[in-house]
Design a protein around this motif. Structure first.
Motif, PDB file in Angstrom:
ATOM      1  N   PRO A  77       0.848  -1.260  -0.166  1.00  0.00           N
ATOM      2  CA  PRO A  77       0.035   0.115  -0.003  1.00  0.00           C
ATOM      3  C   PRO A  77       0.674   1.239  -0.167  1.00  0.00           C
ATOM      4  O   PRO A  77       0.338   2.283  -0.798  1.00  0.00           O
ATOM      5  CB  PRO A  77      -0.740   0.046   1.226  1.00  0.00           C
ATOM      6  CG  PRO A  77      -0.838  -1.661   1.499  1.00  0.00           C
ATOM      7  CD  PRO A  77       0.497  -2.204   1.014  1.00  0.00           C
ATOM      8  N   PHE A  78       1.977   1.150   0.660  1.00  0.00           N
ATOM      9  CA  PHE A  78       2.764   2.345   0.706  1.00  0.00           C
ATOM     10  C   PHE A  78       3.390   2.819  -0.697  1.00  0.00           C
ATOM     11  O   PHE A  78       3.436   3.866  -1.043  1.00  0.00           O
ATOM     12  CB  PHE A  78       3.825   2.285   1.718  1.00  0.00           C
ATOM     13  CG  PHE A  78       3.595   2.267   3.066  1.00  0.00           C
ATOM     14  CD1 PHE A  78       2.417   3.113   3.887  1.00  0.00           C
ATOM     15  CD2 PHE A  78       3.328   0.910   3.728  1.00  0.00           C
ATOM     16  CE1 PHE A  78       2.326   2.911   5.031  1.00  0.00           C
ATOM     17  CE2 PHE A  78       2.730   0.728   4.928  1.00  0.00           C
ATOM     18  CZ  PHE A  78       2.623   1.785   5.503  1.00  0.00           C
ATOM     19  N   SER A  79       3.876   1.515  -1.352  1.00  0.00           N
ATOM     20  CA  SER A  79       4.470   1.976  -2.529  1.00  0.00           C
ATOM     21  C   SER A  79       3.445   2.257  -3.775  1.00  0.00           C
ATOM     22  O   SER A  79       3.654   3.150  -4.403  1.00  0.00           O
ATOM     23  CB  SER A  79       4.948   0.507  -3.120  1.00  0.00           C
ATOM     24  OG  SER A  79       4.157  -0.568  -3.315  1.00  0.00           O
ATOM     25  N   VAL A  80       2.079   1.772  -3.675  1.00  0.00           N
ATOM     26  CA  VAL A  80       1.006   2.320  -4.335  1.00  0.00           C
ATOM     27  C   VAL A  80       0.730   3.622  -4.215  1.00  0.00           C
ATOM     28  O   VAL A  80       0.606   4.366  -5.274  1.00  0.00           O
ATOM     29  CB  VAL A  80      -0.041   1.122  -4.352  1.00  0.00           C
ATOM     30  CG1 VAL A  80      -1.182   1.756  -5.009  1.00  0.00           C
ATOM     31  CG2 VAL A  80       0.253  -0.149  -4.823  1.00  0.00           C
ATOM     32  N   PHE A  81       0.786   3.861  -3.050  1.00  0.00           N
ATOM     33  CA  PHE A  81       0.223   5.271  -2.714  1.00  0.00           C
ATOM     34  C   PHE A  81       1.317   6.441  -3.322  1.00  0.00           C
ATOM     35  O   PHE A  81       1.099   7.377  -3.934  1.00  0.00           O
ATOM     36  CB  PHE A  81       0.174   5.559  -1.093  1.00  0.00           C
ATOM     37  CG  PHE A  81      -0.141   7.160  -0.634  1.00  0.00           C
ATOM     38  CD1 PHE A  81      -1.769   7.442  -0.561  1.00  0.00           C
ATOM     39  CD2 PHE A  81       0.817   7.805  -0.477  1.00  0.00           C
ATOM     40  CE1 PHE A  81      -2.156   8.577  -0.589  1.00  0.00           C
ATOM     41  CE2 PHE A  81       0.457   9.207  -0.014  1.00  0.00           C
ATOM     42  CZ  PHE A  81      -0.956   9.465   0.013  1.00  0.00           C
ATOM     43  N   ALA A  82       2.595   5.821  -2.859  1.00  0.00           N
ATOM     44  CA  ALA A  82       3.584   7.139  -3.546  1.00  0.00           C
ATOM     45  C   ALA A  82       3.673   7.104  -4.908  1.00  0.00           C
ATOM     46  O   ALA A  82       3.822   8.361  -5.377  1.00  0.00           O
ATOM     47  CB  ALA A  82       5.015   6.412  -3.271  1.00  0.00           C
TER      48      ALA A  82
END
Length: 338
Positions: free
Chosen positions: A289-294
């Motif tokens: 989720p963090f990589s997608v959000f970034a």
């Protein structure tokens, strides 16, 4: 009589050297230096720096890019980075000096064109704060510093620094004029930083992580080109300032961005999934989720907020990306320790 009066009034305001044809000569155009420069939408007004002009010419705000020398070894082998911290820092210093030399030579080559740009005209060379000979001497000094620092490093690192300098000098002279070649050259420069960092600390080479670095940097380079096209106040203005933009369009850049978003995400997930961690699969799922959000947030900044002109500054100063990065790093650190 009315017609005669109109002709007499024309003769009164006409120049003395007016030809006998009756046509009124127009006044010569104002010199380009005194012409009002167009304002670029979405571009921040330039402010004079409080730093000395020679230091501004070296673009210290861009030195943050050289952190890739440390980030990749930290992700692959943090223990090796701690054991060989001095060579890693020396490598970062060599790339800083080499990149500063490239910036100086690029501004020296483009100094006449930069004078017509609403913000670049304030650069030290374009504004006349630093003379051409002084700038060349400063650039040569930076190259000498890079060579001196490289002499303390392994031959593989020396080759990476030399390759970076040669590639970017070619970029300044010719490659930046060719679409796709320009952004590819910039992205390869980041890959050379990452490879040099691994070689400096004898860290294992991870091809998946290197591919992730390349895709991420290519994504940001295309975002910068999109920013330049989207914020140009009239058609053709951006192309006149950067000839390579003739080979881009907003639609093409959006399509390329979509491809690179997927490539960046896949390469990151593969890197975490196959990392030598006890719970690598769980870590890949938790940090997804963090990589997608970034990636989504960066795309939002470029597409809706007309950001992307300085990718490094945009990424570091956006609050949402900063909080996301902190949480992301915390999860990675916990995953390494568990």
């Amino acid at each position: 009589m009315k017609q005669t009066g109109r002709l007499d009034s024309q003769a009164a305001v006409a120049p003395r050297d007016q030809p006998a044809t009756g046509k009124v000569l127009t006044a010569p155009a104002a010199p380009a230096a005194t012409a009002t420069l167009p304002v670029v939408r979405g571009e921040r007004p330039a402010r004079r720096s409080r730093w000395p002009a020679p230091l501004v010419l070296l673009r210290p705000r861009q030195w943050v890019k050289n952190v890739f020398v440390l980030i990749v070894p930290l992700a692959v082998a943090p223990a090796a980075l701690l054991r060989h911290l001095a060579p890693a820092l020396t490598t970062a210093a060599a790339f800083t000096a080499a990149s500063s030399a490239v910036y100086v030579f690029n501004d020296w080559i483009d100094r006449d064109q930069d004078r017509l740009h609403p913000t670049k005209r304030h650069r030290p060379l374009a504004s006349g704060e630093v003379g051409p000979l002084g700038a060349l001497a400063l650039g040569v000094g930076c190259l000498a510093t890079a060579c001196a620092a490289g002499g303390l490093l392994p031959k593989g690192v020396q080759a990476a620094v030399a390759g970076y300098a040669v590639l970017n000098l070619a970029y300044c002279l010719a490659l930046k004029r060719y679409p796709l070649v320009d952004v590819t050259t910039v992205s390869v420069g980041f890959v050379l930083r990452a490879v040099a960092g691994c070689l400096a600390v004898a860290a294992p080479f991870d091809p998946i992580l290197i591919m992730c670095v390349y895709c991420t940097c290519l994504l940001m380079s295309l975002g910068k080109r999109r920013h330049e096209l989207a914020t140009a106040s009239r058609p053709g203005q951006a192309m006149a300032r950067r000839p390579a933009l003739t080979g881009y369009s907003l639609a093409l850049l959006d399509q390329l961005t979509a491809v690179l978003l997927a490539a960046t995400l896949i390469s990151y997930e593969l890197f975490v999934l196959f990392a030598p961690y006890p719970h690598a699969a769980v870590l890949a799922v938790v940090t997804m989720p963090f990589s997608v959000f970034a990636l989504c947030r960066y795309t939002q900044l470029v597409s809706l907020h007309r950001s992307g002109g300085e990718p490094g500054r945009d990424v570091l100063t956006d609050p949402q990306l900063a909080v996301n990065a902190l949480l992301w790093l915390a999860c990675l650190a916990v995953g390494r320790l568990v």
